[in-house]
Design an enzyme around this catalytic site. Sequence first.
Site, PDB file in Angstrom:
ATOM      1  N   GLU A 255       0.888  -1.160   0.000  1.00  0.00           N
ATOM      2  CA  GLU A 255       0.000   0.000   0.000  1.00  0.00           C
ATOM      3  C   GLU A 255       0.918   1.200   0.000  1.00  0.00           C
ATOM      4  OE1 GLU A 255      -2.034   2.843   1.255  1.00  0.00           O
ATOM      5  OE2 GLU A 255      -2.740   1.723   3.001  1.00  0.00           O
ATOM      6  N   CYS A 294      -2.417   8.429   3.783  1.00  0.00           N
ATOM      7  CA  CYS A 294      -2.237   7.925   2.419  1.00  0.00           C
ATOM      8  C   CYS A 294      -3.468   8.218   1.579  1.00  0.00           C
ATOM      9  CB  CYS A 294      -1.957   6.432   2.450  1.00  0.00           C
ATOM     10  SG  CYS A 294      -3.118   5.509   3.452  1.00  0.00           S
TER      11      CYS A 294
HETATM   12  P1  NDP Z   1       9.287   4.512   3.617  1.00  0.00           P
HETATM   13  O1  NDP Z   1       8.845   3.786   2.418  1.00  0.00           O
HETATM   14  O2  NDP Z   1      10.650   5.047   3.629  1.00  0.00           O
HETATM   15  O3  NDP Z   1       9.116   3.615   4.922  1.00  0.00           O
HETATM   16  C1  NDP Z   1       7.994   2.802   5.160  1.00  0.00           C
HETATM   17  C2  NDP Z   1       8.412   1.642   6.028  1.00  0.00           C
HETATM   18  O4  NDP Z   1       9.392   0.879   5.349  1.00  0.00           O
HETATM   19  C3  NDP Z   1       9.076   2.080   7.324  1.00  0.00           C
HETATM   20  O5  NDP Z   1       8.743   1.164   8.335  1.00  0.00           O
HETATM   21  C4  NDP Z   1      10.540   1.976   6.989  1.00  0.00           C
HETATM   22  O6  NDP Z   1      11.355   1.823   8.119  1.00  0.00           O
HETATM   23  C5  NDP Z   1      10.564   0.754   6.144  1.00  0.00           C
HETATM   24  N1  NDP Z   1      11.705   0.648   5.273  1.00  0.00           N
HETATM   25  C6  NDP Z   1      12.303   1.618   4.551  1.00  0.00           C
HETATM   26  N2  NDP Z   1      13.318   1.101   3.845  1.00  0.00           N
HETATM   27  C7  NDP Z   1      13.367  -0.215   4.139  1.00  0.00           C
HETATM   28  C8  NDP Z   1      14.206  -1.281   3.750  1.00  0.00           C
HETATM   29  N3  NDP Z   1      15.187  -1.102   2.892  1.00  0.00           N
HETATM   30  N4  NDP Z   1      13.985  -2.497   4.274  1.00  0.00           N
HETATM   31  C9  NDP Z   1      12.983  -2.719   5.141  1.00  0.00           C
HETATM   32  N5  NDP Z   1      12.164  -1.729   5.556  1.00  0.00           N
HETATM   33  C10 NDP Z   1      12.350  -0.495   5.064  1.00  0.00           C
HETATM   34  O7  NDP Z   1       8.254   5.606   3.849  1.00  0.00           O
HETATM   35  P2  NDP Z   1       8.269   6.732   4.971  1.00  0.00           P
HETATM   36  O8  NDP Z   1       7.498   6.174   6.123  1.00  0.00           O
HETATM   37  O9  NDP Z   1       9.590   7.268   5.264  1.00  0.00           O
HETATM   38  O10 NDP Z   1       7.490   7.811   4.211  1.00  0.00           O
HETATM   39  C11 NDP Z   1       8.000   8.284   2.990  1.00  0.00           C
HETATM   40  C12 NDP Z   1       6.857   8.572   2.068  1.00  0.00           C
HETATM   41  O11 NDP Z   1       6.008   7.429   1.947  1.00  0.00           O
HETATM   42  C13 NDP Z   1       5.946   9.637   2.563  1.00  0.00           C
HETATM   43  O12 NDP Z   1       6.476  10.894   2.359  1.00  0.00           O
HETATM   44  C14 NDP Z   1       4.744   9.344   1.761  1.00  0.00           C
HETATM   45  O13 NDP Z   1       4.883   9.859   0.473  1.00  0.00           O
HETATM   46  C15 NDP Z   1       4.697   7.848   1.692  1.00  0.00           C
HETATM   47  N6  NDP Z   1       3.817   7.246   2.682  1.00  0.00           N
HETATM   48  C16 NDP Z   1       2.725   6.577   2.285  1.00  0.00           C
HETATM   49  C17 NDP Z   1       1.877   6.030   3.210  1.00  0.00           C
HETATM   50  C18 NDP Z   1       0.713   5.240   2.853  1.00  0.00           C
HETATM   51  O14 NDP Z   1      -0.043   4.883   3.749  1.00  0.00           O
HETATM   52  N7  NDP Z   1       0.465   4.882   1.623  1.00  0.00           N
HETATM   53  C19 NDP Z   1       2.067   6.200   4.615  1.00  0.00           C
HETATM   54  C20 NDP Z   1       3.267   6.889   4.957  1.00  0.00           C
HETATM   55  C21 NDP Z   1       4.103   7.360   4.014  1.00  0.00           C
HETATM   56  P3  NDP Z   1      12.206   3.013   8.728  1.00  0.00           P
HETATM   57  O15 NDP Z   1      11.246   4.008   9.235  1.00  0.00           O
HETATM   58  O16 NDP Z   1      12.977   2.349   9.788  1.00  0.00           O
HETATM   59  O17 NDP Z   1      13.034   3.537   7.589  1.00  0.00           O
END
Ligand code: NDP
Length: 680
Positions: A255, A294
């Site tokens: 998602e 989101c």
């Molecule tokens: P990310 O995609 O960076 O992170 C989402 C999750 O993935 C976090 O738990 C993060 O952990 C984890 N993650 C990141 N990189 C890895 C990896 N290589 N291996 C395993 N896990 C990983 O999104 P963010 O939360 O930083 O948000 C960035 C953007 O995502 C926002 O600006 C927005 O555009 C979008 N977003 C969309 C959402 C939705 O519901 N559709 C919700 C929130 C954000 P960690 O925090 O430890 O890096």
Amino acid sequence: MSVLQSFIAGQWLGETPARALPSAVNGDTVAHTHEEAIDFAQAVDYARRIGVRNLLALDFQQRAAILKELAIYIQGRKDELYAISHHTGCTRADSWIDIDGGFGTLFTYASTGRKELPSGNVAHEGPVTQLGKDNHFNGTHILVPRRGVSVHINAFNFPIWGMLEKFAPAFLAGMPCIVKPATATSYLTEAAVRVINDSGLLPEGALQLVIGGTGDLLDRLEEQDFVTFTGSASTALKLKSHPNIMAKSIPFNAEADSLNSAIMAPDVTPEDDEFDIFAREVVKEMTAKAGQKCTAIRRVLVPAERLDALVERLTERLDKITFGNPAEEGVRMGALASRDQLRDVTDAIERLLATSECVYGRAEGLKPVGEGVENGAYIAPHLLVNRNPLNDGGAHDIEAFGPVTTLMPYHGIDEALALAAKGKGSLVTTLTTRDPAIAAEMIPVLAAQHGRLHILDAEASRESTGHGSPLPMLKHGGPGRAGGGEELGGIRAVHHYLQRTAIQGSPTMVAAVTREYVRGARVIEHDIHPFRRHFDDLQVGESLLTHRRTVTEADIVNFGCLSGDHFYMHFDEIAAKETQFGQRIAHGYFVLSAAAGLFVYPGEGPVLANYGLDTLRFITPVAIGDTIRARLTCKRKIDQGRTSPEGHPQGVVMWDVAVTNQHDELVASYDILTLVAKRQ
Ligand code: NDP
């Protein structure tokens, strides 16, 4: 100095501080992540050995009952979570979505599980299909626990709801979960997991928590496991193309971010209530959780001739939004979740300004209010206008994950649909119109590229749950850029965590596996009427073949007089002759009632109530002079652990009823639902 701990293999792990996690409200450190490395081999092994074993020692119904108790327990301690939640930048209303929304989802899944899942750990997904001419060979589907581990990688914006909306269906399905919250707000998820652990309700191994990175976790997964992810499209792509995930075809539900739109249809004028309702919804979506949802509205499509009026209406509403420290009286919009997020949003606005102008947010000199705001992650609501939205790029590509939305003027319905489609697949769109014909024209086209569509007019607005609220009973997720995944949607979410398998065999074998009587399977017949058997004693397949009854004209006349149903097919010899049946026939409801008269045991007994019928079909007409009889067979038993209002334990029994005529042709077929007492 507080150090967050992971919960791995039944132990809290972590004492040495690593990364400081600042409060979004004032920049103060809330907690640190831990330095100690997690042994992911141990975590997955523990989930598979201990978690799977303990979860499968329970059945669907028992796990549903635990979810309900857990929801009640968390509800009782929610104030502790609210106290921490404000550090994520949330107002009380924002936290409500995360915290009350979180345990509310547990309540919903507890109830969905009780109503829609059987006892045991095999769910039958019928109907059974007859594959052989003489009904010796059938096919159907079963859903069974995958016997693997479910890894949930969550976003920063819903530290509690994000965990629980995935945990609930996985737990019901019997899968142990390893939850990895986004690091920035993991202190709130950790607090929630401590509350859950304190409840003592979950079997050992059902839930593990990862603070920090996932290390080699994805390399450790096997074919029976499952990964679900919420976050950015770029991380989704990276993780779902992980070599181990691809090599082992491990299901990956994503998602990702989504450029959701809201469309004001051409029929809505500034004088209509809908105009204001639309403006209110846009502002609500911009400011709830400071736009960090989101599902928030990123693109507003408005008829070109209404653009100025809408900007004016939105400005009036935005002027009333005070933003700042959520602890401050009167603050309606809090902070972004972190200063990193603030940098991302500010950067996204800069990039959006290459294709749009800012009509609200910059020039006004808006400032956050309250203590410590200079070190928090605050940003004013921003309203942009893109006057050439048919061009690619801009808000069709860039998601500012904050209180930012871009208005786009359009000319005609086709252009509005084309603009919505430029999101390349979205979670949700709101369409505001007064005209059902416009809804009927636009919604099916929009549906091809959206996960959910919200039609908002004055009537719906009285009770609407809002553009941005995913509901447990409705699907959440969207195609294309939105990740292509599906969450929630009632029982469907549980099915994602189960393996669906086709079963072929004789009716007796299919019945044995599904624990559901199948027509043609061996039946059990003995002298005691099935209605005299207690829930505990009844076996699936216990059956009664009744005596016969010849239907007379007097039956039809009496039933017509009693019910008042004098339909020509039963009473007009001439008209009935000209129909496909060529003669008068008995009322279908008479056949139903007569069958009850044939199979019911009249005396007092453990069958307490008949509360409905399913799958009723009248198959062959019953004419005057035909002779009918019924076969009543115990089809399915569900033990929901319920008691009657007087405190007597009882279970649900579904009975298969087949009514046949003198040629052994099926004339009526249905299931009846009863409550049956257990032995005291
Ligand atoms: P990310 O995609 O960076 O992170 C989402 C999750 O993935 C976090 O738990 C993060 O952990 C984890 N993650 C990141 N990189 C890895 C990896 N290589 N291996 C395993 N896990 C990983 O999104 P963010 O939360 O930083 O948000 C960035 C953007 O995502 C926002 O600006 C927005 O555009 C979008 N977003 C969309 C959402 C939705 O519901 N559709 C919700 C929130 C954000 P960690 O925090 O430890 O890096």
